[in-house]
Structure formats: structure tokens, C-alpha cells
Write a protein that holds these residues in place. Structure first.
Motif, short mmCIF file in Angstrom:
data_model
loop_
_atom_site.label_atom_id
_atom_site.label_comp_id
_atom_site.label_asym_id
_atom_site.label_seq_id
_atom_site.Cartn_x
_atom_site.Cartn_y
_atom_site.Cartn_z
N GLY A 3 0.82 -1.20 0.00
CA GLY A 3 0.00 0.00 0.00
C GLY A 3 0.86 1.25 0.00
O GLY A 3 2.07 1.22 0.23
N SER A 4 0.19 2.38 -0.25
CA SER A 4 0.87 3.66 -0.31
C SER A 4 0.51 4.49 0.92
O SER A 4 -0.63 4.49 1.37
N ILE A 5 1.49 5.19 1.46
CA ILE A 5 1.31 5.95 2.70
C ILE A 5 1.74 7.39 2.45
O ILE A 5 2.80 7.66 1.87
N LEU A 6 0.88 8.34 2.91
CA LEU A 6 1.23 9.75 2.93
C LEU A 6 1.69 10.09 4.34
O LEU A 6 0.92 10.00 5.29
N LEU A 7 2.96 10.46 4.50
CA LEU A 7 3.56 10.74 5.81
C LEU A 7 3.81 12.24 5.94
O LEU A 7 4.57 12.81 5.16
N ALA A 8 3.16 12.91 6.93
CA ALA A 8 3.33 14.35 7.17
C ALA A 8 4.07 14.54 8.49
O ALA A 8 3.53 14.23 9.55
N GLU A 9 5.29 15.04 8.42
CA GLU A 9 6.13 15.23 9.61
C GLU A 9 7.06 16.41 9.34
O GLU A 9 7.83 16.41 8.38
N ASP A 10 6.97 17.47 10.20
CA ASP A 10 7.77 18.66 9.95
C ASP A 10 9.21 18.53 10.42
O ASP A 10 10.07 19.30 9.99
N GLU A 11 9.52 17.59 11.32
CA GLU A 11 10.90 17.35 11.71
C GLU A 11 11.53 16.44 10.66
O GLU A 11 11.23 15.25 10.59
N VAL A 14 13.57 8.97 9.06
CA VAL A 14 13.69 7.68 9.74
C VAL A 14 12.41 6.87 9.58
O VAL A 14 12.44 5.67 9.24
N MET A 15 11.25 7.50 9.81
CA MET A 15 9.98 6.79 9.68
C MET A 15 9.76 6.32 8.24
O MET A 15 9.26 5.21 8.00
N MET A 16 10.12 7.16 7.25
CA MET A 16 9.94 6.78 5.86
C MET A 16 10.78 5.55 5.52
O MET A 16 10.29 4.60 4.89
N ARG A 17 12.05 5.52 5.95
CA ARG A 17 12.90 4.38 5.64
C ARG A 17 12.41 3.12 6.34
O ARG A 17 12.46 2.03 5.76
N GLN A 18 11.92 3.25 7.58
CA GLN A 18 11.39 2.08 8.28
C GLN A 18 10.20 1.49 7.53
O GLN A 18 10.08 0.27 7.37
N LEU A 19 9.30 2.35 7.07
CA LEU A 19 8.11 1.88 6.35
C LEU A 19 8.48 1.33 4.98
O LEU A 19 7.91 0.32 4.53
N THR A 76 5.26 8.59 0.67
CA THR A 76 5.47 9.96 0.20
C THR A 76 5.58 10.86 1.43
O THR A 76 4.65 10.94 2.23
N LEU A 77 6.73 11.51 1.61
CA LEU A 77 7.00 12.33 2.80
C LEU A 77 6.81 13.80 2.47
O LEU A 77 7.36 14.30 1.49
N VAL A 78 6.01 14.53 3.29
CA VAL A 78 5.84 15.97 3.16
C VAL A 78 6.16 16.60 4.51
O VAL A 78 6.06 15.95 5.55
N GLY A 79 6.50 17.91 4.48
CA GLY A 79 6.96 18.57 5.69
C GLY A 79 5.92 19.38 6.44
O GLY A 79 6.24 20.03 7.42
N LEU A 84 -1.56 17.92 -1.85
CA LEU A 84 -1.45 16.69 -2.63
C LEU A 84 -2.81 16.01 -2.76
O LEU A 84 -3.20 15.55 -3.85
N LEU A 85 -3.54 15.91 -1.65
CA LEU A 85 -4.84 15.24 -1.68
C LEU A 85 -5.83 16.00 -2.54
O LEU A 85 -6.59 15.41 -3.32
N GLU A 86 -5.85 17.32 -2.41
CA GLU A 86 -6.78 18.11 -3.23
C GLU A 86 -6.38 18.12 -4.69
O GLU A 86 -7.20 18.34 -5.58
N GLY A 87 -5.09 17.84 -4.99
CA GLY A 87 -4.63 17.77 -6.37
C GLY A 87 -4.92 16.45 -7.04
O GLY A 87 -4.56 16.26 -8.21
N GLY A 88 -5.51 15.49 -6.33
CA GLY A 88 -5.90 14.23 -6.94
C GLY A 88 -5.07 13.05 -6.51
O GLY A 88 -5.38 11.91 -6.91
N ALA A 89 -3.99 13.23 -5.74
CA ALA A 89 -3.19 12.10 -5.30
C ALA A 89 -3.99 11.26 -4.31
O ALA A 89 -4.74 11.79 -3.49
#
Length: 708
Positions: free
Chosen positions: A586-594, A600-605, A613-616, A624-629
Motif C-alpha cells: 500500500g501507499s502511505i502519505l507521511l506528514a512530519e515537519d521534523e 527515519v519513519m519513511m525508511r522504516q516503512l 510519500t514524505l511531506v513537511g 497533494l490530496l486536493e490535487g488528486g493524489a
């Protein structure tokens, strides 16, 4: 007889005048003590603050005002000291704070009166809000009496009283006022906004100081004289509508100086009588008839009883206000305890970080054969840091607990089995429960950790050899129990009592008084952190109960856990799909400002098989969600930079993408409630940082697996 009646009336009026003087004296003493304590409490908070904006200062002002209804000061101001008289430093500081000033409703900063050289002490923050326009920017150092008082406060480290001055809010013709000033140390609001040491000042005027004073006898004019340091005495007429020609009763009556830390305040008072026709009645009636004289004497006795009742009511009000001042003093003690807590946290975390950083630095110049041990040591230290954070949250009643309707007797049997594996065989462990033991709604893991902490403390107290008893019983707490423990804050009702008793060395009274203080320990620094008992008490308090201690040197110690009881019901069970060994899909959208945490979380997953997909920020995730992703799962931090926070993002996903599961991640379990979205926690999974890799992967698989 006429002379006797006249002397009696005169004596009565002098007694009444003295009573009113004593009431004014106690009013001044209580007011000065209250304001001095409040300034000291505010200074303690400011000295430990890592930033100071107008909003922060307003919050500190309101917090210290909660314990008392007495608000004599016209305003309380934060005043930094620029001894070299550099206006550029002042302008740099206020420019850095400009956005915070505008957000808090302050006017544009300017030094008033205009700067003419010498030391600068500008008022940069003031509360309450109504006093800001006339105070912010006022150059405190331009007034010699104010500057002399400030210097004296900074040199002695204690509250000081200034000479009579005219406050900047007042008209030139306003009566003289005075200031109480208390020193504070350097604080920092952020990069480039260092506030040097200075003072906190409270401006007081006679009207506000004696705002609670109500003359007990309206026919007596009272004038008080307050001795101000390095200045002429301040004369205050408490009955400005007095009648000319009043007869002096008591002149310049001196009282004991009001002694406060840093200064003393001389106090004197004078009283005059406004003659009334009724005061002439007793002598006239004495001439006409002794019977009428006796009747008037009886009336005076009745009037005296009423006056005594009025005085008793006034004293009762003073007692309430003194309790409020004592609460303020207690707040100052709690702030001191907070300082000790911060020092202990810094000590332990510096040790932990030293291990982590040292091992990671060694890995750069170490052979591959030695790296596994270095990695293991660094990871072990990081886990100790996570456990220390968990204990701190438990002490602060901020743990992320998951209470269930728990069969306490069954839970104790499981805990006893666990403890027999942990404790040495030289300790005899016995466990018993009362028949039909009540249930309690409590977090099972939290209860087990509390019992483990108490048992390890008992092991150390017995030197690894002795007898340890765990006993559970039903207990009813009534309102009559509270006077023995006035600060326990335990609601009367039914409780489950769990007692852990050892026959170790015990504790003396001084140790008992500090047993629940964080980072207090009688062990060597390498044998314990001093957070065991504080975390147990925090868990009990957060669960609606408490923890009691009783001990006797040489006999042993008993720790009693009290948890609210509930009617026995079928115990809740939780079944969660395990992470298993299967790869994640599955695909995961990860939002983390640090960024470091996010990577680290992205590489573990990704190592577990997910596409990430990591965003800050929440703003980027929403774009991204409103753009259709489209994604199978959203994992978002609760507090991030930008306009869209984690709970806001979760609410948008609930509304627009109802089939997408959400997992919230937080470094502080109550962040969501702090920003007004605490109800999100009841609908989505919440993970607390640091998140172990296995738990993160398991929760991701579980969330995607439950998605419709």
C-alpha cells in the motif's frame, strides 16, 4: 453623671478609631505581601522561560492571579536593564518582538520620555491589557526614584519599594503613587531577542491599595501615613469627604513596621470624629433623668455588640484573603519544585545523549566487527531516554493511558507471576486479594509498571533479602478522611486498595516528605533516577486515585495505591492483528515537519514494503490530496508548522476521503486537546514518540487492513 457619660462616649469613639486603624494596617500589610509574593512567583516563571512574548507574559500574569481575588496593582510590567544606555539594543529587541506585539494588541514601541543618555530601563510588556497604551515604552530609568529602587532590587535580589512617583497612566495632578520592584534573570524569546536582566514592577496607588477598605464607622475620618523608602511619607486620606472642624480622636498613632523581604514600611494613622447629635444625647439625658441615661447606656452596649459583629465579619474576610495569599506562596513553592525537576531532566538526558552521540561518532572510525556493539549501546541509551520520558509524563499526569474495566484480582495474580521472575529468590513474595474484590477502570500496563516500580524500590530497601507482601482490599473513603490529608484531593467513594509492604530499612520523616519529589533519591546516582515513586503517584492521580506512604525506620515501608472502584463487569479484551512477517503493501502519505524524524519513519516503512510519500507540513499534504493524489493511509504528526495541523488534516480526510484511515503521531499525548481538537483522539489511532519500528509497521498494516 453628665461628665461620666461624656467620658464614656469619648472612650467608645477612641476604641472605635483604634479598631479602624488596625483594619487599615492589616489591609496594607496583606496588600503588600500579596503583591510581593505575586511578583516573586512571576519572576520564578520568567527565569525558567525559554521565550518571552507579550502573550507569554499575559499568561503568566493571569496564572499568578488565579490564587487570589486581590488585584491592587494598577499594572505589572516587565522592564529589562540596559546599563550601557544603548538605544540600538532596545530597538533591536523590540523589532524582533514586533510581530508578537502586534498579535497581542500592543501599540508601536517607542521610548518615552525621549532618550537622553544614561541607563535605559524601558517598559517592554505590561498587564493588564487596559494599561498597555499608557505604559509600553515608558523609560523607567528616566525617573531617579524608580531607577534607584530597581538598582537596589537587582543588588539585593529581593523585592524593593520605590519613593513616591507619578505613574505614566496618571494625570500630572494625580496623587503620588509608589512601586514594588522585583529582580528577574535573563530570558530568551527566540533568535536575536535576548532580554537582559531587569525587574518586574507593580504600580500601586492609594485608591487601588485600599480598594477593599470599607470604613467600619462612617462618623470617623481616618488618615494613614505610609513610609516610603528614600522619600517623604505618603499621606492617604481614607475619607476624602470629611467634614471641616472634626474633633481629633487619635493623632499620629504609630504601629510596628510592616517587614517584608528587602524592605520595611513604617505605618502611622490619625483619626478624627465628626460630631453627631446622638453623641450629645447621653450628657443631656443624664441631666434630665438617670433612667433615660441608663437606657442610653444599654443602647450603647447593644451598638457595641453590633460593632463587634461587624469587626468579626471583617476578620472573617481577612482570614479568607490570607488563605489566598498562602495559596500564592504554595504556587511559589511548586515553581521551585519545577526548577528542581528541570535540572534533573537535564542531568539524565545529558547522560543519555552523551552515550548516543559518543557511540554514533565512534562508528565513523570503527571497524565493521565493532559496530554492532556500538549500535546496541546507542539504541539502549535511546530506550532509556524514552522510558524516562514515559516516567515524566506519568508524574505530570500526561501519560497516554488506555483504561479498561479491569479485574484487579486477576491483574495482581499476573503481576505476581511477573515479579517472581524479576525479584531474586532471596525475597519471599506473597500476594493476596479480598474476596469479591471490586473492579476498577484503569490502564493494565500502567498498573503493572506501578507495581514493578514499588517492588524494585522494596527490593533495594531490603538489600535484596526479606519479605514482600502485596495485598488488595475494598475500601470506602468518606469526607471525614480528608482532614487527615488536606492536600490529597481524593473524592469520597469506593476504592480498590493495593498495598505493597516490605520489611526493609524504612524512611524517616524528612525522607517521607520528599519521597514523591521528582529526581529525589537516597540511592547512589548510578542506582536510580528518583522517578519511580513520582511516576507511580502521577499514574494514580491520572487514574482518579492517589498513592499513600507509611514508613518507620528499621521496620519497613508500605505504599498504598488507591484506584476508583466500579461495578464488576466483563473485562474488556483487545484483539489487534499482529504485524506478522508478511511484507507491507500500500501507499502511505507521511506528514512530519521534523525532517530527521520523517526520514527515519519513511525508511522504516519502505523497508517493510510500503510506498511512502514524505511531506513537511499539513499544508503540503492537503495540497497533494486536493490535487488528486490518492493513498491507502495517512500518518501525520499532530503539531506542525504551517496553517494546517494534524487534527485539522484528519478532519478534512474524514470529510473528503472517508475510506482513508488515519494514524496520529505525537511527542506529547495531549497536544490535540491543547489546539482544540482533542475529540480526534477518540476516532483514530495515536502513537507516542519515539515510535518503535515494529509498532509503527504493525499499526500501518493494521490500519490498511481495516480500511473498507
Amino acid at each position: 453623671m453628665t461628665l461620666i457619660a461624656t467620658l464614656y462616649v469619648w472612650y467608645e469613639r477612641r476604641v472605635e478609631a483604634l479598631v479602624e486603624m488596625e483594619a487599615a494596617y492589616s489591609e496594607l500589610e496583606l496588600a503588600l505581601s500579596s503583591v510581593a509574593l505575586r511578583l516573586s512567583a512571576m519572576a520564578s516563571v520568567i527565569e525558567r522561560a525559554d521565550r518571552m512574548t507579550p502573550t507569554d507574559f499575559a499568561a503568566i500574569f493571569e496564572e499568578t492571579a488565579e490564587a487570589t481575588s486581590r488585584r491592587h496593582e494598577r499594572a505589572i510590567a516587565l522592564i529589562p536593564h540596559f546599563p550601557d544606555g544603548t538605544l540600538a539594543d532596545v530597538n533591536s529587541l523590540t523589532a524582533a518582538l514586533a510581530p508578537a506585539y502586534r498579535g497581542a494588541g500592543y501599540p508601536d514601541f517607542k521610548v518615552f520620555p525621549p532618550y537622553g543618555g544614561g541607563p535605559l530601563m524601558p517598559v517592554i510588556m505590561a498587564e493588564p491589557a487596559g494599561a498597555r497604551a499608557g505604559v509600553v515604552g515608558f523609560n523607567f530609568g528616566s525617573s531617579p526614584p524608580r531607577y534607584a529602587a530597581a538598582r537596589r532590587a537587582m543588588e539585593t535580589g529581593a523585592t524593593t519599594m520605590s519613593a513616591p512617583v507619578v505613574l505614566s497612566q496618571d494625570e500630572p495632578s494625580a496623587p503620588a503613587s509608589f512601586l514594588l520592584v522585583h529582580p528577574h534573570s535573563t530570558v530568551r524569546s527566540g533568535p536575536g531577542t535576548e532580554i537582559p536582566a531587569g525587574v518586574i514592577a507593580a504600580g500601586l496607588t492609594p485608591e487601588s491599595l485600599f480598594g477593599y477598605h470599607v470604613p467600619l464607622f462612617d462618623y470617623i475620618d481616618l488618615t494613614v501615613t505610609i513610609g516610603i523608602a528614600e522619600g517623604a511619607p505618603l499621606v492617604v486620606d481614607l475619607d476624602p469627604g470629611s467634614t471641616p472642624g472634626a474633633i481629633p480622636l487619635l493623632s499620629d498613632r504609630r504601629f510596628a513596621d510592616i517587614d517584608l523581604p528587602g524592605f520595611s514600611v513604617p505605618f502611622g494613622a490619625s483619626a478624627a470624629l465628626r460630631p453627631r447629635p446622638i453623641d450629645l444625647v447621653p450628657p443631656l439625658f443624664a441631666i434630665a433623668s438617670s433612667i433615660l441615661l441608663l437606657a442610653l447606656i444599654a443602647r450603647q452596649i447593644g451598638q457595641r455588640d453590633r460593632q463587634r459583629l461587624a469587626l468579626e465579619r471583617a476578620l472573617a474576610r481577612k482570614e479568607i484573603e490570607l488563605r489566598a495569599v498562602e495559596e500564592t506562596r504554595s504556587r511559589a513553592v511548586r515553581l521551585e519544585a519545577l526548577g528542581r525537576l528541570v535540572g534533573g531532566v537535564a542531568h539524565d538526558f545529558n547522560n543519555i545523549l552523551s552515550v548516543v552521540m559518543g557511540n554514533l561518532e565512534l562508528m565513523a572510525n570503527t571497524s565493521p566487527e565493532e559496530r554492532p556493539q556500538l549500535e546496541s549501546d546507542a539504541l539502549s541509551a535511546a530506550r532509556r531516554g524514552a522510558y524516562l520520558t514515559k516516567q515524566l509524563l506519568a508524574y505530570g499526569r500526561r501519560s497516554h493511558l488506555r483504561p479498561v474495566d479491569l479485574d484487579v484480582a486477576a491483574a495482581l495474580r499476573e503481576a505476581a507471576q511477573m515479579l517472581r521472575r524479576v525479584l531474586p529468590e532471596s525475597i519471599e513474595l506473597t500476594s493476596s486479594s479480598e474476596r469479591a474484590l471490586w473492579h476498577s477502570r484503569v490502564d493494565p500496563d500502567g498498573l503493572q509498571n506501578a507495581l514493578l516500580n514499588l517492588s524494585l524500590n522494596a527490593r533495594d530497601a531490603m538489600g535484596g533479602r526479606g519479605s514482600l507482601r502485596i495485598e488488595a482490599a475494598n475500601l470506602r473513603i468518606t469526607g471525614e478522611d480528608s482532614p487527615e490529608r488536606p492536600r490529597e484531593e481524593l473524592v469520597p467513594g469506593r476504592y480498590v486498595s493495593i498495598s505493597v509492604t516490605d520489611d526493609g530499612s524504612g524512611m524517616d520523616a524528612a525522607t517521607m516528605d520528599r519521597a514523591f519529589d521528582p529526581f529525589f533519591t537516597t540511592k547512589h546516582m548510578t542506582e536510580g533516577s528518583g522517578m519511580g515513586l513520582p511516576s507511580v503517584l502521577g499514574f494514580c492521580k491520572q487514574s482518579g486515585g492517589t498513592c499513600r506512604l507509611s514508613s518507620e525506620p528499621g521496620v519497613g515501608t508500605t505504599a498504598q495505591i488507591l484506584l476508583p472502584a466500579i461495578a464488576p463487569v466483563q473485562r474488556e479484551t483487545a484483539t489487534a492483528a499482529g504485524a506478522g512477517d508478511a511484507a507491507g503493501t500500500g501507499s502511505i502519505l507521511l506528514a512530519e515537519d521534523e525532517q530527521a524524524v520523517g526520514r527515519v519513519m519513511m525508511r522504516q516503512l519502505e523497508q517493510a514494503g510500503f510506498a511512502v510519500t514524505l511531506v513537511g507540513s499539513g499544508d503540503e499534504a492537503l495540497a497533494l490530496l486536493e490535487g488528486g493524489a490518492r493513498f491507502d493511509l495517512l500518518i501525520t504528526d499532530i503539531v506542525m508548522g504551517g496553517n494546517v495541523q494534524g487534527p485539522d488534516l484528519a478532519l478534512r480526510v474524514e470529510r473528503d476521503f472517508p475510506k482513508m484511515p488515519v494514524v496520529l503521531v505525537s511527542g506529547y499525548p495531549r497536544e490535540a486537546s491543547l489546539i482544540g481538537s482533542g475529540d480526534v483522539l477518540s476516532r483514530h489511532q495515536l502513537l507516542s514518540k519515539p515510535v518503535p519500528r515494529a509498532l509503527l509497521i504493525a499499526k500501518a498494516k493494521e490500519a490498511i487492513g481495516r480500511a473498507p
